[in-house]
Design a protein around this motif. Structure first.
Motif: not given
Length: 370
Positions: A150-174
């Motif tokens: 079991k993995q007890h640290v919540v892994a984000g998309p960067a971990h599972w995709s194997g990238t170390d690029a910073p996350r940029t989040r877009f909140v898109l509002l119509r």
């Protein structure tokens, strides 16, 4: 997706070394995430309990949950978060405010008390965190391995995709309702303002966005309906209107001669041209813009924002088709995606980019209108 979150927190000394544990279970009872978190070297049990709640809600959010049932053996936190008991301690007031902000991102959250005997896994994780704190670990998520594999640290998309690029989040509002949207007319290059209903929708959406957390910038399409919606968001976020940026790349598609017409009117007046437009993303309405051309300009606009605000969170207030374009970019799929995504007025969608790698977090959230 509905999940159950079990959380616990503890302090050896009260105050003393403190840690929390959180477990997220899926609809079929499967374990989706386990988090052991070091709270600090001199914290109270109650503060640790709140941190367990926060880490659990964060994990549920990161897993894409829409509805959450929280279970804790802290009657104090359950009653305070349910609104039945007042919160007097300033530290807990602050933590409860953060928790309510996270909770606002779900369609529903319930808080339930359970006896400690039914909260063993979260208790186990909180002890793992306290052990780490006793050894000098700084506040933050720690690894634990009482259950092999079991993995007890919540892994984000960067971990599972194997990238170390910073996350940029877009909140898109119509944007909210206009006379054109109410009448089901094609509305692209024209510039109708929000109706009274649209203004109310924009204000509700603005409150929902404000509850999501920190926004580093607001960017809007230049068209009136989007700018009005962006201004409502600025007011909710405490940002001056002058700080709201305008990006031409996020304007709506130009429907050319279809502008202001219903679908039935387009079929009647422009039968062949309308069929050709529907059949190919490279075909444009007479005197208008093709879907392929829109996707190229929205991609350029998104890339420019990602470069400017890399590692941050950007609220983009725009229109149906540009939002679909950004979602398509995050999915990395073909133009067929445009036909299979629908977005309600004043809906919120969230995507993230880690360099070239995109992730879709949320599509067409309208919980704030219920």
């Amino acid at each position: 997706m509905q999940v159950k979150v079990y959380t616990d927190g503890g302090s050896r000394g009260n105050p003393g070394v403190a840690g929390s544990g959180s477990v997220v279970y899926g609809p079929d009872g499967e374990t989706l995430a386990e988090v052991a978190y070091v709270v600090g070297q001199k914290s109270s049990n109650n503060v640790a309990e709140y941190h367990g709640l926060l880490r659990g809600l964060e994990a549920a959010r990161d897993l894409g949950a829409t509805s959450v049932e929280v279970y804790m053996d802290s009657e104090l936190v359950v009653e305070q978060m349910s609104g039945r008991w007042k919160i007097k301690h300033p530290d807990m007031k602050e933590l409860a405010l953060v928790a309510r902000g996270l909770a606002a991102g779900f369609s529903s959250v319930s808080y339930n008390w359970v006896p400690r005997a039914k909260n063993k896994k979260a208790d186990e994780l909180s002890n793992v965190a306290m052990d780490a704190a006793a050894k000098g670990a700084k506040p933050g998520v720690v690894g634990a391995a009482p259950s092999p594999g079991k993995q007890h640290v919540v892994a984000g998309p960067a971990h599972w995709s194997g990238t170390d690029a910073p996350r940029t989040r877009f909140v898109l509002l119509r944007h909210g309702q206009t006379e054109h949207s109410a009448a089901k007319l094609y509305s692209g290059s024209s510039d109708p303002a929000l109706t009274d209903v649209g203004v109310e929708q924009a204000e509700r959406a603005a409150q929902a966005v404000a509850a999501m957390g920190s926004i580093d910038a607001i960017v809007t399409s230049p068209q009136t309906r989007a700018r009005q919606t962006a201004e409502a968001c600025a007011a909710a976020l405490g940002i001056t209107v002058s700080e709201v940026e305008t990006a031409e790349g996020f304007r709506e598609m130009d429907y050319g001669d279809f502008e202001g017409l219903s679908r039935a009117e387009c079929v009647e007046r422009f039968g062949e041209e309308f069929d050709a437009w529907q059949a190919s993303t490279s075909a444009a309405p007479p005197n208008g813009e093709s879907l392929a051309a829109l996707h190229r300009r929205v991609t350029r606009a998104r890339l420019a924002l990602q470069e400017k605000y890399e590692g941050g969170t950007v609220l983009v207030v725009t229109h149906m088709t540009p939002v679909k374009s950004v979602i398509r970019q995050a999915l990395g799929v073909g133009a067929e995606a445009f036909k299979h995504i629908f977005l309600d007025l004043a809906s919120v969608s969230v995507v993230e980019f880690y360099g070239d790698f995109g992730v879709v977090r949320c599509v067409n959230d309208v919980a704030h209108h219920r």
